[in-house]
Write an enzyme that holds these catalytic residues in place. Structure first.
Site, PDB file in Angstrom:
ATOM      1  N   CYS A 185       0.826  -1.204   0.000  1.00 40.08           N
ATOM      2  CA  CYS A 185       0.000   0.000   0.000  1.00 40.08           C
ATOM      3  C   CYS A 185       0.864   1.260   0.000  1.00 40.08           C
ATOM      4  O   CYS A 185       1.842   1.342   0.727  1.00 40.08           O
ATOM      5  CB  CYS A 185      -0.831  -0.056   1.272  1.00 40.08           C
ATOM      6  SG  CYS A 185      -1.735   1.421   1.582  1.00 40.08           S
ATOM      7  N   THR A 187      -0.874   4.339   0.118  1.00 38.72           N
ATOM      8  CA  THR A 187      -1.835   5.396   0.458  1.00 38.72           C
ATOM      9  C   THR A 187      -1.241   6.448   1.399  1.00 38.72           C
ATOM     10  O   THR A 187      -1.421   7.645   1.198  1.00 38.72           O
ATOM     11  CB  THR A 187      -3.094   4.764   1.087  1.00 38.72           C
ATOM     12  OG1 THR A 187      -3.690   3.957   0.080  1.00 38.72           O
ATOM     13  CG2 THR A 187      -4.098   5.807   1.534  1.00 38.72           C
TER      14      THR A 187
HETATM   15  P1  5GP Z   1      -1.059  -6.881   3.854  1.00 37.32           P
HETATM   16  O1  5GP Z   1      -1.547  -8.125   4.526  1.00 37.32           O
HETATM   17  O2  5GP Z   1      -0.406  -7.150   2.549  1.00 37.32           O
HETATM   18  O3  5GP Z   1      -0.214  -6.031   4.755  1.00 37.32           O
HETATM   19  O4  5GP Z   1      -2.359  -6.002   3.565  1.00 37.32           O
HETATM   20  C1  5GP Z   1      -3.400  -6.467   2.751  1.00 37.32           C
HETATM   21  C2  5GP Z   1      -4.413  -5.350   2.554  1.00 37.32           C
HETATM   22  O5  5GP Z   1      -3.814  -4.228   1.895  1.00 37.32           O
HETATM   23  C3  5GP Z   1      -5.558  -5.700   1.624  1.00 37.32           C
HETATM   24  O6  5GP Z   1      -6.524  -6.530   2.226  1.00 37.32           O
HETATM   25  C4  5GP Z   1      -6.104  -4.331   1.262  1.00 37.32           C
HETATM   26  O7  5GP Z   1      -6.946  -3.807   2.252  1.00 37.32           O
HETATM   27  C5  5GP Z   1      -4.846  -3.473   1.228  1.00 37.32           C
HETATM   28  N1  5GP Z   1      -4.410  -3.228  -0.160  1.00 37.32           N
HETATM   29  C6  5GP Z   1      -4.270  -4.097  -1.168  1.00 37.32           C
HETATM   30  N2  5GP Z   1      -3.830  -3.499  -2.290  1.00 37.32           N
HETATM   31  C7  5GP Z   1      -3.707  -2.207  -1.990  1.00 37.32           C
HETATM   32  C8  5GP Z   1      -3.309  -1.056  -2.745  1.00 37.32           C
HETATM   33  O8  5GP Z   1      -2.928  -1.116  -3.909  1.00 37.32           O
HETATM   34  N3  5GP Z   1      -3.347   0.130  -2.087  1.00 37.32           N
HETATM   35  C9  5GP Z   1      -3.744   0.237  -0.776  1.00 37.32           C
HETATM   36  N4  5GP Z   1      -3.799   1.419  -0.221  1.00 37.32           N
HETATM   37  N5  5GP Z   1      -4.085  -0.836  -0.035  1.00 37.32           N
HETATM   38  C10 5GP Z   1      -4.078  -2.027  -0.639  1.00 37.32           C
END
Ligand code: 5GP
Length: 345
Positions: A185, A187
């Site tokens: 992410c 953001t």
């Molecule tokens: P991780 O387990 O990889 O830390 O987080 C997974 C979560 O990241 C996903 O369920 C979703 O909410 C968020 N996410 C997935 N793709 C993106 C993206 O391209 N941008 C953002 N801001 N969040 C993402």
């Protein structure tokens, strides 16, 4: 302008405090919980770990493995209705509520949801929008319930208690919590918006539980200990993306570089995902997701065994006999340093 200046914490800022415990053997720790959902009479038993609905890990191959360990699964939005239907009809009826089909706010997604509900009004659905604060999200929740939809409904993403309560009172069963903690992410970097995940989960879980709903902590899991901390903070479900991305069952080929194996992992708002699923990135949008190569980890079964083993052992340390009791037994230390990294990297 207003400044909220209480300290906001992430998983690495805390450690769970050990306590006198009667959970002596790891087999004394009961990892199954019966989940009953608000606005639905569906019940399902399992352990609330759920794969993210991302292009790489929200796939049928991962879902089968998650169900095999009595966990939950969230499918990505890019299967068509027939594919989802065929998959759901292959699932053991008792475990059907454990599989969430994901939708966004696009016409195509809402159409899929309507067809799925017409076929089975108790199907589990996840309305997944990066910004769960906008009115169309709540409106879709209300519309689905007005249509007679009776299944477990997960809705997100948000990071504050007020909107959590609002979405649950409008018809959500579970609110998905996390803005910016994800491994892929961008953001926080691009928009400056977000909230440290542990504090977000603590506040949203309290708000949800007060009105009979639940929360799913989504994003930021980097090790099994983070799952334990999320559960301790009150999460009923913990969603995992990047930590599963190196699994052999995740979508994508294994790449070899200098004798090491990797898999591709990408954020769903990345330019890569926009090109793969939506014919490119609109000009007005900045990419809020990254593309990375993650080390290949072999079967997801081994990753899940490590996570489940971690939770069991954590329950032994804090004295919680049942999964559901973890928040009651959890207390945290705020720490300056959680790990000894002398032999890492
Ligand atoms: P991780 O387990 O990889 O830390 O987080 C997974 C979560 O990241 C996903 O369920 C979703 O909410 C968020 N996410 C997935 N793709 C993106 C993206 O391209 N941008 C953002 N801001 N969040 C993402």
């Amino acid at each position: 302008m207003r400044m909220y200046d209480d300290i906001q914490l992430d998983f690495p800022d805390v450690l769970l405090r050990p306590k006198r415990s009667t959970v002596i053997s790891r087999s004394d720790a009961d990892l199954t919980r019966v989940y009953s959902f608000l606005h639905s009479n569906v019940q399902v038993s399992g352990t609330g770990i759920i794969n993210a609905n991302m292009g790489t890990v929200g796939v049928f191959e991962i879902a089968k493995k998650m169900l095999g360990k009595n966990l939950f699964s969230c499918l990505h939005k890019h299967y068509n209705y027939e594919q989802v239907e065929e998959f759901l009809s292959s699932v053991n009826p008792e475990q059907k509520p454990s599989v969430f089909l994901s939708i966004g706010l696009r016409e195509r997604d809402i159409d899929i949801a309507k067809r799925a509900i017409a076929y089975d009004p108790k199907v589990s659905i996840c309305i997944d929008v990066p910004n769960g604060y906008i009115p169309p999200v709540k409106k879709l929740v209300v519309t689905l319930r007005e249509m007679g939809y009776e299944g477990p409904l997960m809705v997100g993403n948000v990071v504050t208690g007020d909107i959590t309560e609002d979405l649950i009172l409008s018809g959500a069963s579970i609110v998905k919590v996390g803005i910016g903690p994800g491994s892929a992410c961008l953001t926080r970097r691009i928009t400056g918006v977000g909230r440290p995940q542990l504090s977000a989960v603590i506040e949203c879980a309290e708000a949800a539980h007060c009105v009979g709903g639940m929360v799913c902590a989504d994003g930021g899991i980097t090790c099994p200990g983070d799952v334990c901390k999320a559960l301790g903070a009150g999460a009923d479900f913990v969603m995992i993306g990047g930590y599963y991305a190196g699994a052999s069952e995740a979508d994508g080929e294994v790449i070899e570089k200098n004798g090491k194996k990797y898999k591709i992992f990408y954020g769903m708002s990345s330019e890569y995902a926009q090109k793969k699923f939506y014919n490119g990135m609109p000009k007005y949008r900045a990419s809020e997701g990254r593309l990375v190569e993650v080390p290949y980890k072999g079967s997801i079964d081994d990753i899940n065994d490590e996570i489940l083993g971690g939770i069991r052992s954590c329950m032994g340390y804090i004295g919680a006999r049942r999964l559901k009791d973890i928040p009651k037994f959890a207390s945290f230390y705020r720490v300056n340093r959680q790990l000894n990294t002398v032999f890492e990297g």
